[in-house]
Design a protein around this motif. Structure first.
Motif, PDB file in Angstrom:
ATOM      1  N   ARG A 245       0.824  -1.215   0.000  1.00  0.00           N
ATOM      2  CA  ARG A 245       0.000   0.000   0.000  1.00  0.00           C
ATOM      3  C   ARG A 245       0.855   1.260   0.000  1.00  0.00           C
ATOM      4  O   ARG A 245       0.508   2.261  -0.639  1.00  0.00           O
ATOM      5  N   LEU A 246       1.987   1.235   0.693  1.00  0.00           N
ATOM      6  CA  LEU A 246       2.888   2.386   0.674  1.00  0.00           C
ATOM      7  C   LEU A 246       3.499   2.577  -0.714  1.00  0.00           C
ATOM      8  O   LEU A 246       3.586   3.703  -1.213  1.00  0.00           O
ATOM      9  N   ILE A 247       3.901   1.489  -1.347  1.00  0.00           N
ATOM     10  CA  ILE A 247       4.448   1.564  -2.709  1.00  0.00           C
ATOM     11  C   ILE A 247       3.383   2.077  -3.673  1.00  0.00           C
ATOM     12  O   ILE A 247       3.644   2.931  -4.516  1.00  0.00           O
ATOM     13  N   ASP A 248       2.156   1.582  -3.521  1.00  0.00           N
ATOM     14  CA  ASP A 248       1.055   2.022  -4.379  1.00  0.00           C
ATOM     15  C   ASP A 248       0.797   3.520  -4.215  1.00  0.00           C
ATOM     16  O   ASP A 248       0.340   4.180  -5.139  1.00  0.00           O
ATOM     17  N   GLY A 249       1.129   4.067  -3.035  1.00  0.00           N
ATOM     18  CA  GLY A 249       0.950   5.493  -2.768  1.00  0.00           C
ATOM     19  C   GLY A 249       2.178   6.326  -3.056  1.00  0.00           C
ATOM     20  O   GLY A 249       2.244   7.491  -2.669  1.00  0.00           O
ATOM     21  N   GLY A 250       3.186   5.743  -3.709  1.00  0.00           N
ATOM     22  CA  GLY A 250       4.357   6.521  -4.101  1.00  0.00           C
ATOM     23  C   GLY A 250       5.637   6.172  -3.364  1.00  0.00           C
ATOM     24  O   GLY A 250       6.689   6.705  -3.686  1.00  0.00           O
ATOM     25  N   GLY A 251       5.583   5.303  -2.360  1.00  0.00           N
ATOM     26  CA  GLY A 251       6.784   4.879  -1.655  1.00  0.00           C
ATOM     27  C   GLY A 251       7.645   4.000  -2.547  1.00  0.00           C
ATOM     28  O   GLY A 251       7.190   3.500  -3.573  1.00  0.00           O
ATOM     29  N   ARG A 252       8.879   3.827  -2.180  1.00  0.00           N
ATOM     30  CA  ARG A 252       9.809   2.990  -2.948  1.00  0.00           C
ATOM     31  C   ARG A 252      10.342   1.888  -2.057  1.00  0.00           C
ATOM     32  O   ARG A 252      10.739   2.133  -0.923  1.00  0.00           O
ATOM     33  N   LEU A 253      10.381   0.701  -2.571  1.00  0.00           N
ATOM     34  CA  LEU A 253      10.889  -0.456  -1.856  1.00  0.00           C
ATOM     35  C   LEU A 253      12.404  -0.411  -1.778  1.00  0.00           C
ATOM     36  O   LEU A 253      13.072  -0.074  -2.750  1.00  0.00           O
ATOM     37  N   VAL A 254      12.922  -0.751  -0.606  1.00  0.00           N
ATOM     38  CA  VAL A 254      14.350  -1.023  -0.474  1.00  0.00           C
ATOM     39  C   VAL A 254      14.532  -2.531  -0.499  1.00  0.00           C
ATOM     40  O   VAL A 254      15.261  -3.052  -1.327  1.00  0.00           O
ATOM     41  N   ALA A 255      13.838  -3.238   0.395  1.00  0.00           N
ATOM     42  CA  ALA A 255      13.981  -4.687   0.443  1.00  0.00           C
ATOM     43  C   ALA A 255      12.741  -5.314   1.048  1.00  0.00           C
ATOM     44  O   ALA A 255      12.096  -4.728   1.907  1.00  0.00           O
ATOM     45  N   ASP A 256      12.451  -6.511   0.602  1.00  0.00           N
ATOM     46  CA  ASP A 256      11.358  -7.306   1.150  1.00  0.00           C
ATOM     47  C   ASP A 256      11.981  -8.501   1.866  1.00  0.00           C
ATOM     48  O   ASP A 256      12.927  -9.101   1.367  1.00  0.00           O
ATOM     49  N   ASP A 257      11.474  -8.819   3.017  1.00  0.00           N
ATOM     50  CA  ASP A 257      11.869  -9.965   3.824  1.00  0.00           C
ATOM     51  C   ASP A 257      13.060  -9.690   4.723  1.00  0.00           C
ATOM     52  O   ASP A 257      13.068 -10.102   5.857  1.00  0.00           O
ATOM     53  N   GLN A 258      14.080  -9.015   4.247  1.00  0.00           N
ATOM     54  CA  GLN A 258      15.212  -8.679   5.104  1.00  0.00           C
ATOM     55  C   GLN A 258      16.006  -7.540   4.487  1.00  0.00           C
ATOM     56  O   GLN A 258      15.938  -7.308   3.281  1.00  0.00           O
ATOM     57  N   VAL A 259      16.748  -6.832   5.343  1.00  0.00           N
ATOM     58  CA  VAL A 259      17.620  -5.762   4.877  1.00  0.00           C
ATOM     59  C   VAL A 259      19.003  -5.945   5.491  1.00  0.00           C
ATOM     60  O   VAL A 259      19.150  -6.557   6.541  1.00  0.00           O
ATOM     61  N   GLU A 260      19.987  -5.412   4.813  1.00  0.00           N
ATOM     62  CA  GLU A 260      21.343  -5.333   5.348  1.00  0.00           C
ATOM     63  C   GLU A 260      21.540  -3.916   5.840  1.00  0.00           C
ATOM     64  O   GLU A 260      21.195  -2.956   5.146  1.00  0.00           O
ATOM     65  N   LEU A 261      22.074  -3.767   7.044  1.00  0.00           N
ATOM     66  CA  LEU A 261      22.278  -2.453   7.643  1.00  0.00           C
ATOM     67  C   LEU A 261      23.756  -2.089   7.637  1.00  0.00           C
ATOM     68  O   LEU A 261      24.618  -2.943   7.822  1.00  0.00           O
ATOM     69  N   SER A 262      24.024  -0.790   7.456  1.00  0.00           N
ATOM     70  CA  SER A 262      25.381  -0.268   7.535  1.00  0.00           C
ATOM     71  C   SER A 262      25.294   1.196   7.940  1.00  0.00           C
ATOM     72  O   SER A 262      24.211   1.790   7.950  1.00  0.00           O
ATOM     73  N   LEU A 263      26.438   1.765   8.279  1.00  0.00           N
ATOM     74  CA  LEU A 263      26.517   3.196   8.570  1.00  0.00           C
ATOM     75  C   LEU A 263      27.171   3.892   7.388  1.00  0.00           C
ATOM     76  O   LEU A 263      28.153   3.392   6.836  1.00  0.00           O
ATOM     77  N   ASP A 264      26.619   5.065   7.012  1.00  0.00           N
ATOM     78  CA  ASP A 264      27.276   5.832   5.952  1.00  0.00           C
ATOM     79  C   ASP A 264      28.319   6.756   6.573  1.00  0.00           C
ATOM     80  O   ASP A 264      28.524   6.756   7.797  1.00  0.00           O
ATOM     81  N   ALA A 265      28.980   7.551   5.760  1.00  0.00           N
ATOM     82  CA  ALA A 265      30.052   8.426   6.228  1.00  0.00           C
ATOM     83  C   ALA A 265      29.557   9.445   7.254  1.00  0.00           C
ATOM     84  O   ALA A 265      30.324   9.894   8.107  1.00  0.00           O
ATOM     85  N   ALA A 266      28.272   9.806   7.188  1.00  0.00           N
ATOM     86  CA  ALA A 266      27.704  10.767   8.140  1.00  0.00           C
ATOM     87  C   ALA A 266      27.195  10.096   9.416  1.00  0.00           C
ATOM     88  O   ALA A 266      26.661  10.765  10.291  1.00  0.00           O
ATOM     89  N   GLY A 267      27.316   8.768   9.501  1.00  0.00           N
ATOM     90  CA  GLY A 267      26.873   8.056  10.692  1.00  0.00           C
ATOM     91  C   GLY A 267      25.409   7.662  10.675  1.00  0.00           C
ATOM     92  O   GLY A 267      24.881   7.208  11.689  1.00  0.00           O
ATOM     93  N   ARG A 268      24.742   7.812   9.530  1.00  0.00           N
ATOM     94  CA  ARG A 268      23.341   7.422   9.419  1.00  0.00           C
ATOM     95  C   ARG A 268      23.237   5.918   9.177  1.00  0.00           C
ATOM     96  O   ARG A 268      24.063   5.340   8.474  1.00  0.00           O
ATOM     97  N   VAL A 269      22.187   5.312   9.738  1.00  0.00           N
ATOM     98  CA  VAL A 269      21.925   3.900   9.486  1.00  0.00           C
ATOM     99  C   VAL A 269      21.292   3.787   8.105  1.00  0.00           C
ATOM    100  O   VAL A 269      20.294   4.444   7.808  1.00  0.00           O
ATOM    101  N   MET A 270      21.879   2.939   7.276  1.00  0.00           N
ATOM    102  CA  MET A 270      21.412   2.751   5.910  1.00  0.00           C
ATOM    103  C   MET A 270      20.896   1.325   5.737  1.00  0.00           C
ATOM    104  O   MET A 270      21.455   0.384   6.295  1.00  0.00           O
ATOM    105  N   ALA A 271      19.821   1.176   4.944  1.00  0.00           N
ATOM    106  CA  ALA A 271      19.257  -0.128   4.618  1.00  0.00           C
ATOM    107  C   ALA A 271      19.546  -0.435   3.160  1.00  0.00           C
ATOM    108  O   ALA A 271      19.467   0.443   2.307  1.00  0.00           O
TER     109      ALA A 271
END
Length: 142
Positions: free
Chosen positions: A25-51
């Motif tokens: 429903r979020l995708i249907d409303g304009g959202g964008r998928l990163v991952a379904d079922d699981q994501v890999e997490l990391s920190l970017d250079a600014a220290g933000r958590v990235m999926a």
């Protein structure tokens, strides 16, 4: 954390809790998928958590009753909000501010009922308020 959509809002909950339904429903409303079922997490250079999607799952979404389908997806996205899915009863009307730790970084958390018609709008509003700088259950008024 099981589902993530690209506007900084991973959706979490047990199997069958409505993660795929809400993601669709979020995708249907304009959202964008990163991952379904699981994501890999990391920190970017600014220290933000990235999926990021694991390679075998990138660009795929399980749509119950239809199958696993390709969808337009983003490669990575910062995480700013965790949406925990639960039953209607324990959802607080005016919840306390909660966070959870991802990679030792505090991330704002909200609990929502997944199958309410308003849930995608609540996620979009919460994400927009966080992006604007605050998400408080009762805002300060002059």
């Amino acid at each position: 954390m099981r589902r993530a959509v690209g506007f900084r809002s991973p959706v979490a909950g047990p199997s069958g809790s409505g993660k795929s339904d809400l993601a669709l429903r979020l995708i249907d409303g304009g959202g964008r998928l990163v991952a379904d079922d699981q994501v890999e997490l990391s920190l970017d250079a600014a220290g933000r958590v990235m999926a990021r999607a694991p390679k075998p799952l990138a660009g795929l979404l399980e749509v119950r009753g239809v199958g696993i389908l390709p969808v337009d997806a983003v490669r990575t996205a910062p995480i700013g909000l965790i949406v925990d899915l639960g039953a209607d009863d324990p959802i607080e009307r005016l919840p306390e501010v909660e966070t959870c730790l991802l990679l030792d970084r505090p991330i704002r958390r909200v609990a929502l009922a997944p199958f309410h018609a308003s849930t995608p709008a609540k996620v979009r509003l919460a994400a927009a308020r966080l992006k604007a700088g605050t998400l408080e259950p009762v805002p300060d008024r002059p």
